[in-house]
Design a protein around this motif. Structure first.
Motif, PDB file in Angstrom:
ATOM      1  N   ASP A  37      10.781  33.031 -23.044  1.00 16.87           N
ATOM      2  CA  ASP A  37      10.563  31.698 -22.480  1.00 16.87           C
ATOM      3  C   ASP A  37      10.421  30.651 -23.571  1.00 16.87           C
ATOM      4  OD1 ASP A  37      10.706  32.687 -19.947  1.00 16.87           O
ATOM      5  OD2 ASP A  37       8.541  32.738 -19.617  1.00 16.87           O
TER       6      ASP A  37
ATOM      7  N   TYR B  76      12.851  27.537 -23.985  1.00 17.64           N
ATOM      8  CA  TYR B  76      12.324  26.170 -24.067  1.00 17.64           C
ATOM      9  C   TYR B  76      12.880  25.471 -25.297  1.00 17.64           C
ATOM     10  CZ  TYR B  76       8.944  22.374 -24.730  1.00 17.64           C
ATOM     11  OH  TYR B  76       8.358  21.137 -24.939  1.00 17.64           O
TER      12      TYR B  76
ATOM     13  N   GLN C 288      15.254  22.068 -25.247  1.00 17.23           N
ATOM     14  CA  GLN C 288      14.870  20.849 -25.960  1.00 17.23           C
ATOM     15  C   GLN C 288      15.926  20.482 -26.997  1.00 17.23           C
ATOM     16  OE1 GLN C 288      12.347  19.914 -23.700  1.00 17.23           O
ATOM     17  NE2 GLN C 288      11.560  18.934 -25.546  1.00 17.23           N
TER      18      GLN C 288
ATOM     19  N   THR D  11       5.968  18.458 -27.231  1.00 15.44           N
ATOM     20  CA  THR D  11       6.765  19.615 -27.630  1.00 15.44           C
ATOM     21  C   THR D  11       6.011  20.449 -28.658  1.00 15.44           C
ATOM     22  OG1 THR D  11       8.809  18.357 -27.260  1.00 15.44           O
ATOM     23  CG2 THR D  11       8.977  20.351 -28.593  1.00 15.44           C
TER      24      THR D  11
ATOM     25  N   HIS E  68       3.372  22.481 -26.984  1.00 21.68           N
ATOM     26  CA  HIS E  68       3.933  23.630 -26.267  1.00 21.68           C
ATOM     27  C   HIS E  68       4.113  24.816 -27.218  1.00 21.68           C
ATOM     28  CE1 HIS E  68       6.304  25.437 -22.934  1.00 21.68           C
ATOM     29  NE2 HIS E  68       6.891  26.082 -23.940  1.00 21.68           N
TER      30      HIS E  68
END
Length: 251
Positions: free
Chosen positions: A46, A50, A54, A107, A110
């Motif tokens: 994941d 991601y 991005q 970001t 994350h």
């Protein structure tokens, strides 16, 4: 969870006896273990997915590369520091403008919150997207994060070496950049990628090669902040050369 469901089902399916419950519990435990392992792999997958999403957005590929590597650098010694975050925020603000800062920090958060950053796959993607001069500049930036508190910890140095290897950065370039942050009696020579016993001609040749390799024009397409970092690196090469010339009386 599944171990208890299995025990319940086993108890009733096999005639409401303890033996059935035990069998169901064992089977359910195996399912729990499998699901747990799958989730662990899923989390790593994941994170990379991601990253890919991005990086595929318009004008966000470099920003995503930087945030992913920045997060890994902050987590290297197990204690992300405010001074490191301020260094990153300053870079983002100068590189992308204040209007992009909040989205980049989201970001970054994350990646910081992720239990495992898939550096191998991210670095492989960076290698496909960039030339080595750009990757050298990224390494210089990461050294800046590590040194933001005035000290590069051993865990940080290990990660920097690992990232440099994965980004296929030559050892000579790694040692040169390292010497820009670590000052010792031979640092000027190591910035130029040579040893103290080098001849005058070898010194001049090393300087010419480094001046060409680290010239700011190599990353002119990457924006003002990369240009600033490249100019700092180029200046360090010039300073190292001047220091050696002065110490050895080279004209």
């Amino acid at each position: 969870m599944y171990r208890f469901i299995g025990a319940f089902i086993g108890f009733f399916v096999l005639g409401r006896n303890l033996f059935g419950a035990i069998i169901g519990f064992v089977v359910g435990s195996l399912v729990d273990s499998f699901v747990s392992q799958g989730k662990g792999t899923g989390r790593k997958e994941d994170v990379f997915e991601y990253y890919r999403q991005q990086a595929s957005r318009s004008h966000e590929d470099f920003a995503t590369m930087i945030t992913a590597l920045s997060a890994a650098m902050m987590k290297a010694d197990g204690r992300p520091l405010k001074v490191e975050l301020e260094y990153i925020k300053g870079f983002f603000s100068r590189q992308f403008g204040p209007q992009f800062l909040n989205s980049h920090l989201k970001t970054l958060k994350h990646f910081l919150d992720s239990p495992d950053i898939p550096l191998e796959r991210i670095c492989a993607d960076i290698n496909l997207r960039t030339q080595v001069e750009v990757r050298i500049q990224l390494l210089h930036y990461l050294f800046g994060i590590a040194n933001a508190d005035g000290n590069v910890a051993e865990q940080e140095m290990q990660l920097l070496r690992r990232i440099a290897t994965m980004l296929e950065i030559p050892v000579a370039d790694f040692e040169s950049i390292k010497s820009m942050f670590y000052r010792d009696v031979n640092a000027d020579y190591h910035v130029l990628g040579i040893e103290p016993g080098a001849t005058e001609e070898e010194i001049k040749k090393a300087y010419r090669q480094m001046a060409i390799r680290y010239h700011p024009d190599k990353v002119i397409h990457m924006g003002e902040e990369y240009q600033k970092g490249a100019k700092e690196k180029f200046q360090k090469v010039q300073e190292a050369y001047e220091n050696i010339k002065k110490a050895r009386g080279i004209s």
